[in-house]
Design a protein around this motif. Structure first.
Motif, PDB file in Angstrom:
ATOM      1  N   PRO A  29       0.812  -1.224   0.000  1.00  8.28           N
ATOM      2  CA  PRO A  29       0.000   0.000   0.000  1.00  8.28           C
ATOM      3  C   PRO A  29       0.844   1.272   0.000  1.00  8.28           C
ATOM      4  N   GLN A  30       2.072   1.190   0.544  1.00  9.94           N
ATOM      5  CA  GLN A  30       2.939   2.364   0.591  1.00  9.94           C
ATOM      6  C   GLN A  30       3.681   2.599  -0.723  1.00  9.94           C
ATOM      7  N   GLY A  31       3.549   1.664  -1.665  1.00  9.11           N
ATOM      8  CA  GLY A  31       4.326   1.747  -2.901  1.00  9.11           C
ATOM      9  C   GLY A  31       3.701   2.580  -3.996  1.00  9.11           C
ATOM     10  N   VAL A  32       2.610   3.293  -3.702  1.00  7.45           N
ATOM     11  CA  VAL A  32       1.938   4.089  -4.731  1.00  7.45           C
ATOM     12  C   VAL A  32       2.322   5.561  -4.613  1.00  7.45           C
ATOM     13  N   HIS A  33       2.115   6.295  -5.699  1.00  7.30           N
ATOM     14  CA  HIS A  33       2.407   7.729  -5.733  1.00  7.30           C
ATOM     15  C   HIS A  33       1.294   8.426  -6.501  1.00  7.30           C
ATOM     16  N   VAL A  34       0.814   9.530  -5.945  1.00 10.97           N
ATOM     17  CA  VAL A  34      -0.207  10.332  -6.610  1.00 10.97           C
ATOM     18  C   VAL A  34       0.482  11.511  -7.284  1.00 10.97           C
ATOM     19  N   SER A  35       0.394  11.568  -8.597  1.00  9.92           N
ATOM     20  CA  SER A  35       1.085  12.613  -9.345  1.00  9.92           C
ATOM     21  C   SER A  35       0.353  13.944  -9.233  1.00  9.92           C
ATOM     22  N   PRO A  36       1.075  15.053  -9.417  1.00  8.66           N
ATOM     23  CA  PRO A  36       0.409  16.364  -9.470  1.00  8.66           C
ATOM     24  C   PRO A  36      -0.670  16.419 -10.545  1.00  8.66           C
ATOM     25  N   ALA A  37      -0.449  15.716 -11.664  1.00 12.46           N
ATOM     26  CA  ALA A  37      -1.441  15.717 -12.745  1.00 12.46           C
ATOM     27  C   ALA A  37      -2.750  15.072 -12.305  1.00 12.46           C
ATOM     28  N   LEU A  38      -2.672  13.970 -11.526  1.00 16.99           N
ATOM     29  CA  LEU A  38      -3.889  13.322 -11.044  1.00 16.99           C
ATOM     30  C   LEU A  38      -4.606  14.219 -10.040  1.00 16.99           C
ATOM     31  N   LYS A  39      -3.859  14.861  -9.170  1.00 19.13           N
ATOM     32  CA  LYS A  39      -4.485  15.768  -8.213  1.00 19.13           C
ATOM     33  C   LYS A  39      -5.218  16.900  -8.937  1.00 19.13           C
ATOM     34  N   GLN A  40      -4.598  17.441  -9.972  1.00 15.69           N
ATOM     35  CA  GLN A  40      -5.233  18.515 -10.722  1.00 15.69           C
ATOM     36  C   GLN A  40      -6.473  18.017 -11.445  1.00 15.69           C
ATOM     37  N   LEU A  41      -6.401  16.792 -11.998  1.00 15.43           N
ATOM     38  CA  LEU A  41      -7.563  16.226 -12.686  1.00 15.43           C
ATOM     39  C   LEU A  41      -8.736  16.083 -11.727  1.00 15.43           C
ATOM     40  N   LEU A  42      -8.488  15.543 -10.536  1.00 14.85           N
ATOM     41  CA  LEU A  42      -9.570  15.365  -9.571  1.00 14.85           C
ATOM     42  C   LEU A  42     -10.135  16.713  -9.113  1.00 14.85           C
ATOM     43  N   GLU A  43      -9.276  17.693  -8.962  1.00 15.04           N
ATOM     44  CA  GLU A  43      -9.742  19.034  -8.607  1.00 15.04           C
ATOM     45  C   GLU A  43     -10.635  19.597  -9.711  1.00 15.04           C
ATOM     46  N   ASP A  44     -10.245  19.371 -10.977  1.00 16.60           N
ATOM     47  CA  ASP A  44     -11.050  19.839 -12.106  1.00 16.60           C
ATOM     48  C   ASP A  44     -12.410  19.145 -12.143  1.00 16.60           C
ATOM     49  N   VAL A  45     -12.400  17.825 -11.941  1.00 15.93           N
ATOM     50  CA  VAL A  45     -13.662  17.074 -11.978  1.00 15.93           C
ATOM     51  C   VAL A  45     -14.556  17.498 -10.816  1.00 15.93           C
ATOM     52  N   ARG A  46     -13.979  17.696  -9.643  1.00 12.94           N
ATOM     53  CA  ARG A  46     -14.759  18.157  -8.496  1.00 12.94           C
ATOM     54  C   ARG A  46     -15.437  19.491  -8.812  1.00 12.94           C
ATOM     55  N   TRP A  47     -14.711  20.391  -9.461  1.00 14.19           N
ATOM     56  CA  TRP A  47     -15.287  21.685  -9.847  1.00 14.19           C
ATOM     57  C   TRP A  47     -16.425  21.501 -10.841  1.00 14.19           C
ATOM     58  N   ARG A  48     -16.198  20.631 -11.839  1.00  8.68           N
ATOM     59  CA  ARG A  48     -17.229  20.389 -12.863  1.00  8.68           C
ATOM     60  C   ARG A  48     -18.513  19.854 -12.243  1.00  8.68           C
ATOM     61  N   LEU A  49     -18.383  19.095 -11.154  1.00  6.84           N
ATOM     62  CA  LEU A  49     -19.549  18.489 -10.508  1.00  6.84           C
ATOM     63  C   LEU A  49     -20.038  19.296  -9.310  1.00  6.84           C
ATOM     64  N   ASP A  50     -19.604  20.536  -9.213  1.00 11.07           N
ATOM     65  CA  ASP A  50     -20.008  21.394  -8.096  1.00 11.07           C
ATOM     66  C   ASP A  50     -19.764  20.736  -6.738  1.00 11.07           C
ATOM     67  N   GLY A  51     -18.646  20.013  -6.639  1.00 11.98           N
ATOM     68  CA  GLY A  51     -18.260  19.412  -5.373  1.00 11.98           C
ATOM     69  C   GLY A  51     -18.745  18.002  -5.136  1.00 11.98           C
ATOM     70  N   ALA A  52     -19.569  17.451  -6.039  1.00 17.05           N
ATOM     71  CA  ALA A  52     -20.182  16.134  -5.818  1.00 17.05           C
ATOM     72  C   ALA A  52     -19.242  15.009  -6.246  1.00 17.05           C
ATOM     73  N   LEU A  53     -18.088  14.942  -5.599  1.00 16.04           N
ATOM     74  CA  LEU A  53     -17.093  13.894  -5.842  1.00 16.04           C
ATOM     75  C   LEU A  53     -16.600  13.403  -4.491  1.00 16.04           C
ATOM     76  N   ALA A  54     -16.505  12.087  -4.346  1.00 13.72           N
ATOM     77  CA  ALA A  54     -15.983  11.497  -3.110  1.00 13.72           C
ATOM     78  C   ALA A  54     -15.097  10.308  -3.440  1.00 13.72           C
ATOM     79  N   LEU A  55     -14.057  10.124  -2.663  1.00  7.14           N
ATOM     80  CA  LEU A  55     -13.240   8.917  -2.739  1.00  7.14           C
ATOM     81  C   LEU A  55     -13.865   7.861  -1.843  1.00  7.14           C
ATOM     82  N   VAL A  56     -13.952   6.630  -2.341  1.00  8.11           N
ATOM     83  CA  VAL A  56     -14.551   5.519  -1.589  1.00  8.11           C
ATOM     84  C   VAL A  56     -13.532   4.385  -1.634  1.00  8.11           C
ATOM     85  N   SER A  57     -12.783   4.217  -0.544  1.00  9.02           N
ATOM     86  CA  SER A  57     -11.576   3.404  -0.582  1.00  9.02           C
ATOM     87  C   SER A  57     -11.498   2.429   0.578  1.00  9.02           C
TER      88      SER A  57
END
Length: 253
Positions: A29-57
């Motif tokens: 589980p510690q071997g993963v990395h979240v890139s700046p590009a993925l963070k920006q993508l999720l921020e963009d999608v969250r904006w497009r959905l007016d905040g209606a985005l959640a991680l379910v993990s």
């Protein structure tokens, strides 16, 4: 297809698994990395959905926050056992700390005696990973079943990809989505859930019952309750970038 950009913003609530869906699986589980590009993508999608985005993990909320820092998402962790609302309230089950400590020590001793195994401590849940020791699968299932029998029906065993987890049994990813869908900013929308594992199947069922979009990531030969499929993480990210997203073809029967 999601028929317009306005529908994209006003009509959908997006729930995303993390490992195997947004991130390629790693040995640990510690071997993963979240890139700046993925963070920006999720921020963009969250904006497009007016905040209606959640991680379910299956990861804990603390681990999700560490991975996606400085972003902080509405999220559920440990397969629904932890849930953070849009207002930032964190809901967690009450668990007998002494009981969990006893089981933690028992499993830690087992893992120390077998090279390649990894014990992941999520406070409310305990997971034994055997990706680096696949020959130990049967033995892991044996010891985890023994521990679950000691604890009784309050705890359940949750199988995943090269992992077996002991967690409080009253919560699931599906139950967390049901709860989110009763709250702002999700209420009144149609849910979309994307996941890649058997741990996501109850969430697919919940989303199907709400007439939403259930999307399984991975090989088409794997049976699933999901009604649509994407081939891998790269396809998920490409789908998220589209405006509006295009629903993938249904899974092979």
């Amino acid at each position: 297809m999601l028929d317009s950009a306005s529908h994209d913003r006003g009509g959908w609530a997006l729930f995303l698994d993390v490992d195997g869906t947004l991130l390629e699986l790693a040995e640990t589980p510690q071997g993963v990395h979240v890139s700046p590009a993925l963070k920006q993508l999720l921020e963009d999608v969250r904006w497009r959905l007016d905040g209606a985005l959640a991680l379910v993990s299956g990861r804990s909320l603390a681990n999700l926050d560490q991975l996606f820092s400085p972003l902080r998402f509405i999220a559920s962790g440990v397969h629904g056992c932890e849930r953070r609302t849009a207002e930032g309230q964190v809901l967690r089950p009450e668990v007998d700390a002494a009981t969990i400590a006893r089981v933690r020590n028992q499993l830690a001793e087992f893992v120390r005696g077998h090279e390649g195994l990894l014990l992941e401590d999520k406070h409310y849940a305990l997971a034994v990973h055997f990706r680096r020791a696949p020959e130990m699968q049967d033995e892991v299932y044996r010891i985890m079943s023994e521990v679950q029998a000691q604890l009784g029906s309050v705890f359940a065993l949750q199988a995943g990809k090269s992992v077996l987890e002991l967690r409080p049994g009253a919560w699931t990813k599906g139950s967390s989505i049901e709860s989110f869908m009763q709250e702002a900013p999700f209420a009144g929308r149609k849910p979309i859930f994307i996941g890649d594992d058997v741990t996501d199947e109850d969430a697919f069922a919940v989303v199907n019952a709400m007439d939403g979009l259930s999307i399984r990531v991975g090989h088409p030969s794997v049976p699933t309750r999901a009604r649509h499929r994407l081939g891998g993480v790269s396809e998920v990210l490409r789908w998220l970038k589209s405006t509006p997203p295009v629903v993938p073809p249904p899974p092979a029967q």
